[in-house]
Design an enzyme around this catalytic site. Structure first.
Site, PDB file in Angstrom:
ATOM      1  N   LYS A 170     -15.846  -7.065  -9.743  1.00 24.56           N
ATOM      2  CA  LYS A 170     -14.743  -7.014 -10.701  1.00 24.56           C
ATOM      3  C   LYS A 170     -13.613  -7.843 -10.111  1.00 24.56           C
ATOM      4  CE  LYS A 170     -11.200  -5.605 -11.799  1.00 24.56           C
ATOM      5  NZ  LYS A 170      -9.938  -6.359 -12.164  1.00 24.56           N
ATOM      6  N   GLY A 201     -12.008  -8.183 -16.305  1.00 26.13           N
ATOM      7  CA  GLY A 201     -11.322  -7.170 -17.093  1.00 26.13           C
ATOM      8  C   GLY A 201     -10.268  -6.413 -16.325  1.00 26.13           C
ATOM      9  N   GLY A 203      -8.585  -3.473 -14.169  1.00 30.94           N
ATOM     10  CA  GLY A 203      -9.005  -2.582 -13.100  1.00 30.94           C
ATOM     11  C   GLY A 203      -9.067  -1.143 -13.535  1.00 30.94           C
ATOM     12  N   GLY A 207     -12.776  -0.897 -12.947  1.00 27.25           N
ATOM     13  CA  GLY A 207     -12.772  -0.252 -11.643  1.00 27.25           C
ATOM     14  C   GLY A 207     -13.078   1.223 -11.740  1.00 27.25           C
ATOM     15  N   GLU A 245      -9.166  -1.430   1.678  1.00 25.00           N
ATOM     16  CA  GLU A 245      -8.189  -2.239   2.422  1.00 25.00           C
ATOM     17  C   GLU A 245      -6.947  -2.288   1.554  1.00 25.00           C
ATOM     18  OE1 GLU A 245      -5.874  -5.171   2.911  1.00 25.00           O
ATOM     19  OE2 GLU A 245      -7.559  -6.585   2.960  1.00 25.00           O
ATOM     20  N   CYS A 279      -1.244  -9.007   2.512  1.00 27.08           N
ATOM     21  CA  CYS A 279      -1.138  -7.590   2.874  1.00 27.08           C
ATOM     22  C   CYS A 279      -0.830  -7.396   4.352  1.00 27.08           C
ATOM     23  CB  CYS A 279      -2.420  -6.859   2.498  1.00 27.08           C
ATOM     24  SG  CYS A 279      -3.922  -7.663   3.087  1.00 27.08           S
ATOM     25  N   GLU A 377       6.042  -1.839   0.845  1.00 27.34           N
ATOM     26  CA  GLU A 377       5.475  -3.184   0.772  1.00 27.34           C
ATOM     27  C   GLU A 377       6.067  -3.926  -0.424  1.00 27.34           C
ATOM     28  OE1 GLU A 377       1.123  -5.130   1.402  1.00 27.34           O
ATOM     29  OE2 GLU A 377       1.251  -3.585  -0.139  1.00 27.34           O
TER      30      GLU A 377
END
Length: 474
Positions: A170, A201, A203, A207, A245, A279, A377
Protein backbone atom coordinates in the site's frame (compact mmCIF):
# COMPACT_ATOMS: atom_id res chain seq x y z
CA UNK A 1 -0.49 14.08 -16.56
CA UNK A 2 -0.05 10.68 -15.00
CA UNK A 3 -3.14 8.47 -14.78
CA UNK A 4 -2.60 5.34 -12.72
CA UNK A 5 -6.06 3.91 -12.26
CA UNK A 6 -5.34 0.17 -12.14
CA UNK A 7 -3.97 -2.01 -9.37
CA UNK A 8 -1.39 -4.76 -9.70
CA UNK A 9 -2.95 -8.01 -8.47
CA UNK A 10 -1.99 -11.60 -9.28
CA UNK A 11 0.48 -10.60 -11.97
CA UNK A 12 -1.93 -8.33 -13.87
CA UNK A 13 -3.06 -4.73 -14.00
CA UNK A 14 -6.72 -4.79 -13.02
CA UNK A 15 -9.50 -2.28 -12.48
CA UNK A 16 -10.66 -1.59 -8.92
CA UNK A 17 -13.71 -3.48 -7.72
CA UNK A 18 -15.44 -0.14 -7.14
CA UNK A 19 -14.03 2.63 -9.37
CA UNK A 20 -13.10 5.74 -7.41
CA UNK A 21 -10.28 8.18 -8.12
CA UNK A 22 -8.46 11.10 -6.54
CA UNK A 23 -6.14 13.77 -7.90
CA UNK A 24 -2.45 14.05 -7.04
CA UNK A 25 -1.05 17.57 -6.64
CA UNK A 26 2.49 18.67 -7.49
CA UNK A 27 3.70 20.40 -4.29
CA UNK A 28 5.99 22.76 -6.20
CA UNK A 29 3.27 24.18 -8.45
CA UNK A 30 0.01 23.34 -6.62
CA UNK A 31 -1.24 22.01 -9.96
CA UNK A 32 -2.83 18.62 -10.45
CA UNK A 33 -0.20 16.25 -11.83
CA UNK A 34 -2.24 13.08 -12.19
CA UNK A 35 -4.92 10.70 -10.99
CA UNK A 36 -4.88 7.45 -9.03
CA UNK A 37 -7.60 5.02 -8.03
CA UNK A 38 -8.63 4.56 -4.42
CA UNK A 39 -8.91 0.94 -3.41
CA UNK A 40 -11.43 -0.75 -1.13
CA UNK A 41 -11.48 -3.74 1.23
CA UNK A 42 -12.77 -5.80 -1.69
CA UNK A 43 -9.56 -5.04 -3.61
CA UNK A 44 -7.58 -6.07 -0.52
CA UNK A 45 -9.45 -9.38 -0.41
CA UNK A 46 -8.49 -10.08 -4.04
CA UNK A 47 -4.84 -9.19 -3.47
CA UNK A 48 -4.55 -11.21 -0.26
CA UNK A 49 -6.12 -14.25 -1.93
CA UNK A 50 -3.58 -13.96 -4.77
CA UNK A 51 -0.70 -13.63 -2.31
CA UNK A 52 -1.91 -16.63 -0.31
CA UNK A 53 -2.11 -18.80 -3.44
CA UNK A 54 1.34 -17.68 -4.56
CA UNK A 55 2.90 -18.38 -1.17
CA UNK A 56 2.21 -22.08 -1.58
CA UNK A 57 4.95 -22.20 -4.23
CA UNK A 58 7.08 -19.09 -3.69
CA UNK A 59 7.51 -19.89 -0.01
CA UNK A 60 9.34 -23.06 -1.09
CA UNK A 61 11.47 -21.39 -3.77
CA UNK A 62 15.16 -22.13 -3.42
CA UNK A 63 17.70 -19.50 -2.45
CA UNK A 64 19.14 -19.74 -5.96
CA UNK A 65 15.72 -19.03 -7.49
CA UNK A 66 15.18 -16.04 -5.22
CA UNK A 67 18.65 -14.71 -6.02
CA UNK A 68 17.98 -15.00 -9.76
CA UNK A 69 14.75 -13.06 -9.30
CA UNK A 70 16.37 -10.27 -7.26
CA UNK A 71 19.17 -9.93 -9.80
CA UNK A 72 16.61 -9.65 -12.62
CA UNK A 73 14.86 -6.91 -10.61
CA UNK A 74 18.22 -5.20 -10.12
CA UNK A 75 18.78 -4.99 -13.89
CA UNK A 76 15.31 -3.50 -14.44
CA UNK A 77 15.72 -1.04 -11.57
CA UNK A 78 18.96 0.29 -13.03
CA UNK A 79 17.34 0.59 -16.46
CA UNK A 80 14.51 2.74 -15.10
CA UNK A 81 16.29 4.57 -12.31
CA UNK A 82 16.02 7.97 -14.02
CA UNK A 83 12.24 7.52 -14.34
CA UNK A 84 12.02 6.82 -10.63
CA UNK A 85 13.95 9.99 -9.84
CA UNK A 86 11.71 12.13 -12.04
CA UNK A 87 8.61 10.63 -10.41
CA UNK A 88 9.91 11.38 -6.91
CA UNK A 89 10.55 15.03 -7.81
CA UNK A 90 7.06 15.34 -9.23
CA UNK A 91 5.19 13.54 -6.46
CA UNK A 92 6.84 14.88 -3.31
CA UNK A 93 8.99 17.80 -4.41
CA UNK A 94 12.50 16.48 -3.79
CA UNK A 95 15.11 18.47 -5.74
CA UNK A 96 16.18 16.61 -8.88
CA UNK A 97 19.73 16.21 -7.61
CA UNK A 98 18.41 14.54 -4.45
CA UNK A 99 15.69 12.49 -6.16
CA UNK A 100 18.11 11.16 -8.77
CA UNK A 101 20.82 10.84 -6.14
CA UNK A 102 20.17 9.64 -2.60
CA UNK A 103 16.48 8.80 -3.11
CA UNK A 104 17.02 6.26 -5.88
CA UNK A 105 20.40 5.21 -4.50
CA UNK A 106 18.67 4.03 -1.33
CA UNK A 107 16.31 1.83 -3.33
CA UNK A 108 19.03 0.11 -5.31
CA UNK A 109 21.19 -0.08 -2.18
CA UNK A 110 18.53 -2.03 -0.31
CA UNK A 111 18.18 -4.33 -3.32
CA UNK A 112 21.93 -4.97 -3.49
CA UNK A 113 21.99 -5.54 0.28
CA UNK A 114 19.14 -8.07 0.10
CA UNK A 115 21.08 -9.96 -2.56
CA UNK A 116 24.27 -9.82 -0.51
CA UNK A 117 22.57 -11.02 2.69
CA UNK A 118 20.66 -13.80 0.93
CA UNK A 119 23.81 -15.26 -0.62
CA UNK A 120 25.27 -16.23 2.76
CA UNK A 121 22.24 -16.38 5.07
CA UNK A 122 21.88 -19.61 7.06
CA UNK A 123 18.24 -20.70 6.98
CA UNK A 124 19.06 -23.90 8.88
CA UNK A 125 21.38 -24.53 11.81
CA UNK A 126 21.83 -27.69 13.87
CA UNK A 127 22.36 -27.27 17.62
CA UNK A 128 22.76 -30.59 19.36
CA UNK A 129 19.81 -32.82 18.48
CA UNK A 130 17.74 -29.87 17.26
CA UNK A 131 17.48 -28.28 13.83
CA UNK A 132 16.64 -24.58 13.99
CA UNK A 133 14.99 -23.59 10.74
CA UNK A 134 14.05 -20.11 9.55
CA UNK A 135 11.07 -19.99 7.21
CA UNK A 136 9.16 -17.18 5.48
CA UNK A 137 6.39 -15.78 7.66
CA UNK A 138 3.88 -15.78 4.80
CA UNK A 139 1.66 -13.03 3.40
CA UNK A 140 2.84 -9.52 4.33
CA UNK A 141 1.05 -6.18 4.19
CA UNK A 142 3.56 -3.40 3.52
CA UNK A 143 2.41 0.16 4.24
CA UNK A 144 4.83 2.91 3.25
CA UNK A 145 5.11 6.72 3.66
CA UNK A 146 5.70 9.55 1.21
CA UNK A 147 8.87 11.17 2.56
CA UNK A 148 11.47 8.71 1.18
CA UNK A 149 9.33 6.72 -1.28
CA UNK A 150 11.96 4.33 -2.65
CA UNK A 151 13.83 3.87 0.59
CA UNK A 152 10.79 2.97 2.64
CA UNK A 153 9.30 0.75 -0.05
CA UNK A 154 12.44 -1.10 -1.11
CA UNK A 155 13.59 -1.74 2.46
CA UNK A 156 10.43 -3.81 2.87
CA UNK A 157 9.79 -5.35 -0.56
CA UNK A 158 13.26 -6.73 -1.26
CA UNK A 159 13.94 -8.41 2.12
CA UNK A 160 10.42 -9.89 1.97
CA UNK A 161 11.17 -11.33 -1.49
CA UNK A 162 14.53 -12.59 -0.27
CA UNK A 163 12.85 -14.34 2.67
CA UNK A 164 10.33 -16.10 0.42
CA UNK A 165 7.28 -14.07 1.42
CA UNK A 166 4.43 -12.80 -0.72
CA UNK A 167 3.05 -9.33 -0.22
CA UNK A 168 0.56 -6.54 -0.78
CA UNK A 169 2.05 -3.05 -0.99
CA UNK A 170 0.00 0.00 0.00
CA UNK A 171 2.01 3.01 -1.27
CA UNK A 172 1.50 6.55 0.05
CA UNK A 173 -1.47 8.40 -1.39
CA UNK A 174 0.52 11.65 -1.59
CA UNK A 175 3.46 10.07 -3.45
CA UNK A 176 2.13 7.19 -5.54
CA UNK A 177 4.04 7.53 -8.82
CA UNK A 178 7.37 5.93 -7.96
CA UNK A 179 5.59 2.89 -6.50
CA UNK A 180 3.72 2.46 -9.78
CA UNK A 181 7.02 2.39 -11.67
CA UNK A 182 8.48 -0.04 -9.13
CA UNK A 183 5.52 -2.38 -9.70
CA UNK A 184 6.21 -2.23 -13.43
CA UNK A 185 9.87 -3.04 -12.73
CA UNK A 186 8.92 -6.09 -10.68
CA UNK A 187 6.49 -7.27 -13.36
CA UNK A 188 9.03 -6.88 -16.16
CA UNK A 189 11.65 -8.70 -14.08
CA UNK A 190 9.39 -11.76 -13.92
CA UNK A 191 8.13 -11.78 -10.35
CA UNK A 192 5.68 -14.73 -10.27
CA UNK A 193 1.98 -13.88 -10.27
CA UNK A 194 0.61 -13.13 -6.82
CA UNK A 195 4.00 -12.77 -5.13
CA UNK A 196 3.89 -8.98 -5.32
CA UNK A 197 0.59 -7.08 -5.36
CA UNK A 198 -0.08 -3.35 -5.08
CA UNK A 199 -3.19 -1.36 -4.20
CA UNK A 200 -3.23 2.43 -4.13
CA UNK A 201 -5.54 4.31 -1.81
CA UNK A 202 -6.21 5.71 1.62
CA UNK A 203 -4.30 4.35 4.57
CA UNK A 204 -7.40 4.46 6.75
CA UNK A 205 -9.11 2.08 4.31
CA UNK A 206 -6.42 -0.14 2.77
CA UNK A 207 -4.13 -0.16 5.78
CA UNK A 208 -6.97 -1.03 8.12
CA UNK A 209 -8.20 -3.82 5.84
CA UNK A 210 -4.72 -5.34 5.65
CA UNK A 211 -4.15 -5.02 9.39
CA UNK A 212 -7.41 -6.78 10.24
CA UNK A 213 -7.25 -9.44 7.52
CA UNK A 214 -7.13 -13.02 8.78
CA UNK A 215 -4.97 -14.18 5.86
CA UNK A 216 -2.27 -11.54 6.36
CA UNK A 217 0.53 -12.87 8.55
CA UNK A 218 2.51 -9.68 9.07
CA UNK A 219 2.21 -5.91 8.76
CA UNK A 220 5.25 -3.71 8.22
CA UNK A 221 4.42 -0.02 8.61
CA UNK A 222 6.47 3.15 8.43
CA UNK A 223 4.75 6.39 9.38
CA UNK A 224 3.37 8.36 12.29
CA UNK A 225 3.00 7.16 15.86
CA UNK A 226 -0.83 7.52 16.03
CA UNK A 227 -1.31 5.44 12.89
CA UNK A 228 1.15 2.84 14.15
CA UNK A 229 -0.79 2.54 17.39
CA UNK A 230 -4.03 2.03 15.45
CA UNK A 231 -2.43 -0.64 13.26
CA UNK A 232 -1.35 -2.56 16.35
CA UNK A 233 -4.90 -2.41 17.68
CA UNK A 234 -6.37 -3.53 14.34
CA UNK A 235 -3.87 -6.40 14.11
CA UNK A 236 -4.37 -7.61 17.67
CA UNK A 237 -7.43 -9.77 16.98
CA UNK A 238 -5.50 -11.93 14.53
CA UNK A 239 -2.24 -11.90 16.55
CA UNK A 240 -0.17 -11.09 13.47
CA UNK A 241 3.36 -9.75 13.63
CA UNK A 242 3.58 -5.97 13.40
CA UNK A 243 6.80 -4.13 12.56
CA UNK A 244 6.69 -0.38 13.14
CA UNK A 245 9.09 2.41 12.23
CA UNK A 246 7.48 5.54 13.62
CA UNK A 247 8.36 9.12 14.55
CA UNK A 248 11.53 10.65 15.89
CA UNK A 249 12.92 13.72 17.62
CA UNK A 250 16.56 12.83 17.31
CA UNK A 251 19.29 14.64 19.20
CA UNK A 252 22.56 15.68 17.56
CA UNK A 253 25.22 16.17 20.24
CA UNK A 254 28.18 18.34 19.23
CA UNK A 255 31.16 18.05 21.56
CA UNK A 256 33.03 21.08 22.89
CA UNK A 257 36.16 21.11 20.75
CA UNK A 258 37.82 22.92 17.85
CA UNK A 259 35.55 21.30 15.24
CA UNK A 260 32.33 22.60 16.80
CA UNK A 261 31.63 25.27 14.18
CA UNK A 262 32.01 22.86 11.28
CA UNK A 263 29.76 20.29 12.93
CA UNK A 264 27.10 22.88 13.77
CA UNK A 265 27.08 24.12 10.18
CA UNK A 266 26.82 20.57 8.84
CA UNK A 267 24.07 19.60 11.25
CA UNK A 268 22.05 22.70 10.43
CA UNK A 269 22.28 22.25 6.67
CA UNK A 270 21.64 18.52 7.08
CA UNK A 271 18.41 19.17 8.95
CA UNK A 272 17.08 21.03 5.91
CA UNK A 273 17.74 18.12 3.53
CA UNK A 274 14.58 16.61 2.01
CA UNK A 275 12.82 19.71 3.41
CA UNK A 276 13.26 18.29 6.91
CA UNK A 277 10.91 15.41 6.10
CA UNK A 278 13.08 12.66 7.58
CA UNK A 279 12.02 10.62 10.61
CA UNK A 280 15.59 10.27 11.87
CA UNK A 281 16.59 13.90 11.25
CA UNK A 282 18.70 15.54 13.95
CA UNK A 283 16.02 18.06 14.85
CA UNK A 284 17.43 18.81 18.32
CA UNK A 285 20.98 20.18 18.10
CA UNK A 286 22.71 19.98 21.48
CA UNK A 287 25.69 22.30 21.93
CA UNK A 288 27.80 23.59 24.87
CA UNK A 289 25.90 26.43 26.57
CA UNK A 290 29.13 28.40 26.96
CA UNK A 291 29.48 28.60 23.18
CA UNK A 292 25.93 29.58 22.24
CA UNK A 293 27.01 32.95 20.84
CA UNK A 294 29.33 31.22 18.39
CA UNK A 295 26.72 28.59 17.56
CA UNK A 296 24.05 31.24 16.98
CA UNK A 297 26.13 32.89 14.25
CA UNK A 298 27.24 29.67 12.56
CA UNK A 299 23.78 28.08 12.52
CA UNK A 300 22.07 31.22 11.21
CA UNK A 301 24.57 31.50 8.37
CA UNK A 302 24.20 27.82 7.51
CA UNK A 303 20.39 28.01 7.42
CA UNK A 304 20.41 31.24 5.41
CA UNK A 305 22.75 29.55 2.93
CA UNK A 306 20.24 26.80 2.09
CA UNK A 307 18.74 27.74 -1.28
CA UNK A 308 15.02 27.04 -1.71
CA UNK A 309 13.11 26.82 -4.97
CA UNK A 310 11.86 24.84 -7.95
CA UNK A 311 12.91 21.21 -7.42
CA UNK A 312 13.64 20.84 -11.12
CA UNK A 313 16.23 23.62 -10.80
CA UNK A 314 19.51 23.95 -8.97
CA UNK A 315 18.23 24.41 -5.41
CA UNK A 316 19.15 22.60 -2.22
CA UNK A 317 15.61 22.42 -0.88
CA UNK A 318 12.24 22.07 -2.56
CA UNK A 319 8.73 22.30 -1.11
CA UNK A 320 7.18 20.13 1.56
CA UNK A 321 4.79 17.48 0.30
CA UNK A 322 1.37 19.13 0.69
CA UNK A 323 -0.68 22.09 1.85
CA UNK A 324 -1.59 20.13 4.97
CA UNK A 325 2.06 19.52 5.82
CA UNK A 326 2.87 23.19 5.14
CA UNK A 327 0.13 24.29 7.54
CA UNK A 328 1.33 21.91 10.27
CA UNK A 329 4.87 23.26 10.02
CA UNK A 330 3.68 26.86 10.08
CA UNK A 331 1.67 26.08 13.20
CA UNK A 332 4.76 24.67 14.92
CA UNK A 333 6.84 27.71 13.99
CA UNK A 334 4.09 29.86 15.49
CA UNK A 335 4.16 27.75 18.67
CA UNK A 336 7.91 28.20 18.92
CA UNK A 337 7.53 31.97 18.74
CA UNK A 338 4.71 31.90 21.28
CA UNK A 339 6.79 29.80 23.67
CA UNK A 340 9.55 32.37 23.60
CA UNK A 341 12.11 30.40 21.63
CA UNK A 342 14.73 32.64 20.02
CA UNK A 343 14.31 32.68 16.23
CA UNK A 344 17.72 33.03 14.56
CA UNK A 345 16.82 32.01 10.98
CA UNK A 346 13.73 31.56 8.85
CA UNK A 347 10.30 31.91 10.38
CA UNK A 348 6.71 32.01 9.21
CA UNK A 349 5.63 32.11 5.57
CA UNK A 350 7.27 31.20 2.30
CA UNK A 351 10.82 32.22 1.38
CA UNK A 352 11.08 35.55 -0.38
CA UNK A 353 10.13 35.44 -4.05
CA UNK A 354 8.08 32.23 -3.81
CA UNK A 355 4.32 32.83 -3.83
CA UNK A 356 3.19 29.40 -5.07
CA UNK A 357 4.11 25.92 -3.90
CA UNK A 358 4.45 24.57 -0.38
CA UNK A 359 7.83 26.09 0.37
CA UNK A 360 8.97 26.60 3.97
CA UNK A 361 11.77 28.85 5.18
CA UNK A 362 14.72 26.94 6.68
CA UNK A 363 14.07 27.79 10.32
CA UNK A 364 16.30 27.64 13.39
CA UNK A 365 15.32 28.33 17.02
CA UNK A 366 17.34 28.41 20.20
CA UNK A 367 15.14 26.93 22.89
CA UNK A 368 14.82 24.47 25.75
CA UNK A 369 13.95 20.80 25.81
CA UNK A 370 10.56 21.35 27.46
CA UNK A 371 9.14 23.38 24.56
CA UNK A 372 6.59 21.86 22.18
CA UNK A 373 8.98 22.37 19.27
CA UNK A 374 11.52 20.22 21.15
CA UNK A 375 9.08 17.50 22.18
CA UNK A 376 6.96 16.84 19.09
CA UNK A 377 7.98 15.74 15.61
CA UNK A 378 7.51 18.69 13.24
CA UNK A 379 8.54 16.88 10.05
CA UNK A 380 9.77 20.01 8.34
CA UNK A 381 12.90 22.17 8.04
CA UNK A 382 12.80 23.39 11.66
CA UNK A 383 15.81 22.95 13.96
CA UNK A 384 15.87 23.59 17.70
CA UNK A 385 19.26 24.33 19.30
CA UNK A 386 19.53 23.46 22.99
CA UNK A 387 22.47 24.27 25.25
CA UNK A 388 24.01 21.73 27.62
CA UNK A 389 26.31 22.19 30.63
CA UNK A 390 28.44 19.03 30.39
CA UNK A 391 28.36 15.57 28.80
CA UNK A 392 26.05 14.14 31.47
CA UNK A 393 23.62 17.00 30.84
CA UNK A 394 23.79 16.43 27.07
CA UNK A 395 22.99 12.75 27.45
CA UNK A 396 20.13 13.50 29.84
CA UNK A 397 18.62 16.02 27.41
CA UNK A 398 19.00 13.65 24.45
CA UNK A 399 17.29 10.80 26.32
CA UNK A 400 14.50 13.04 27.64
CA UNK A 401 12.17 12.27 24.75
CA UNK A 402 9.26 9.96 24.01
CA UNK A 403 11.08 8.96 20.84
CA UNK A 404 14.27 7.00 20.20
CA UNK A 405 14.82 6.50 16.49
CA UNK A 406 18.09 8.21 15.56
CA UNK A 407 20.95 10.03 17.19
CA UNK A 408 24.15 11.81 16.21
CA UNK A 409 27.41 12.49 18.01
CA UNK A 410 30.10 14.72 16.49
CA UNK A 411 33.51 15.57 17.86
CA UNK A 412 37.25 15.12 17.50
CA UNK A 413 37.70 12.64 20.36
CA UNK A 414 36.42 9.34 19.03
CA UNK A 415 36.57 7.66 22.45
CA UNK A 416 34.28 10.33 23.89
CA UNK A 417 31.92 10.00 20.92
CA UNK A 418 31.77 6.26 21.48
CA UNK A 419 31.13 6.65 25.20
CA UNK A 420 28.30 9.11 24.58
CA UNK A 421 26.78 6.83 21.91
CA UNK A 422 26.59 3.91 24.33
CA UNK A 423 24.49 6.01 26.72
CA UNK A 424 21.87 7.18 24.20
CA UNK A 425 18.52 5.36 24.26
CA UNK A 426 17.93 5.27 20.54
CA UNK A 427 17.98 2.69 17.78
CA UNK A 428 20.60 4.10 15.42
CA UNK A 429 23.45 6.51 16.04
CA UNK A 430 25.79 8.12 13.55
CA UNK A 431 29.21 9.13 14.85
CA UNK A 432 30.81 11.86 12.72
CA UNK A 433 28.71 10.90 9.73
CA UNK A 434 29.09 7.55 8.01
CA UNK A 435 26.66 5.28 6.23
CA UNK A 436 26.06 1.52 6.18
CA UNK A 437 23.31 -0.39 4.38
CA UNK A 438 23.94 -3.35 6.69
CA UNK A 439 23.38 -1.37 9.91
CA UNK A 440 20.01 -2.26 11.52
CA UNK A 441 17.56 0.64 11.64
CA UNK A 442 14.57 1.01 13.96
CA UNK A 443 13.38 2.64 17.13
CA UNK A 444 13.26 2.54 20.90
CA UNK A 445 10.23 3.76 22.87
CA UNK A 446 7.49 5.37 20.74
CA UNK A 447 9.65 5.23 17.63
CA UNK A 448 8.46 1.69 17.03
CA UNK A 449 9.69 -1.87 17.16
CA UNK A 450 11.54 -4.29 14.92
CA UNK A 451 14.52 -3.56 12.69
CA UNK A 452 15.01 -2.97 8.98
CA UNK A 453 18.19 -2.80 6.82
CA UNK A 454 20.76 -5.55 6.40
CA UNK A 455 20.55 -9.03 7.87
CA UNK A 456 18.19 -8.07 10.68
CA UNK A 457 15.84 -6.67 8.03
CA UNK A 458 15.59 -10.20 6.59
CA UNK A 459 14.87 -11.63 10.06
CA UNK A 460 11.73 -9.48 10.21
CA UNK A 461 10.12 -11.68 7.54
CA UNK A 462 11.07 -15.06 9.00
CA UNK A 463 9.54 -17.47 11.49
CA UNK A 464 11.77 -19.70 13.61
CA UNK A 465 11.01 -23.41 13.82
CA UNK A 466 12.68 -25.92 16.14
CA UNK A 467 12.76 -29.57 15.06
CA UNK A 468 13.81 -31.46 18.18
CA UNK A 469 15.21 -34.94 17.56
CA UNK A 470 16.51 -34.02 14.13
CA UNK A 471 19.70 -35.80 15.08
CA UNK A 472 19.95 -38.92 17.18
CA UNK A 473 21.32 -38.25 20.68
CA UNK A 474 24.98 -39.12 21.14
Amino acid sequence: MRNYTQFYIDGQWVAPVTPRTTEVVNPATEAVSGTISLGSPADVDKAVAAARRAFASYGDASVAERLDLLEAIQAEYLRREAELGAAITEEMGAPASLANGFHTLLGKGHLATAIDVLRTFKFEEQRGVTLIRKEPIGVCGLITPWNWPMNQTCVKVFPALAAGCTMILKPPQLAPYSAQILAEILHDAGVPAGVFNMIQGQGSVIGAALSKHEDVDMISFTGSEPVGVQIQKDAADTVKRVGLELGGKSAWIVLDDASLAAHVAGATAGMMGNSGQTCSAGSRLLVPSARLDEVRKVAAEAADGVTVGDPTGNFAMGPVVSRSQYDIIQDYIGKGLAEGAELIAGGLGRPEGLDKGWYVRPTVFIGTNDMVISREEIFGPVLVIIGYDDIDDAVAIANDSNFGLGGYVSGEDLDTCRAVSRRLRTGAIWVNGGFDFHAPFGGYKRSGNGREWGELGLHEYLEVKSIVGWAAPA
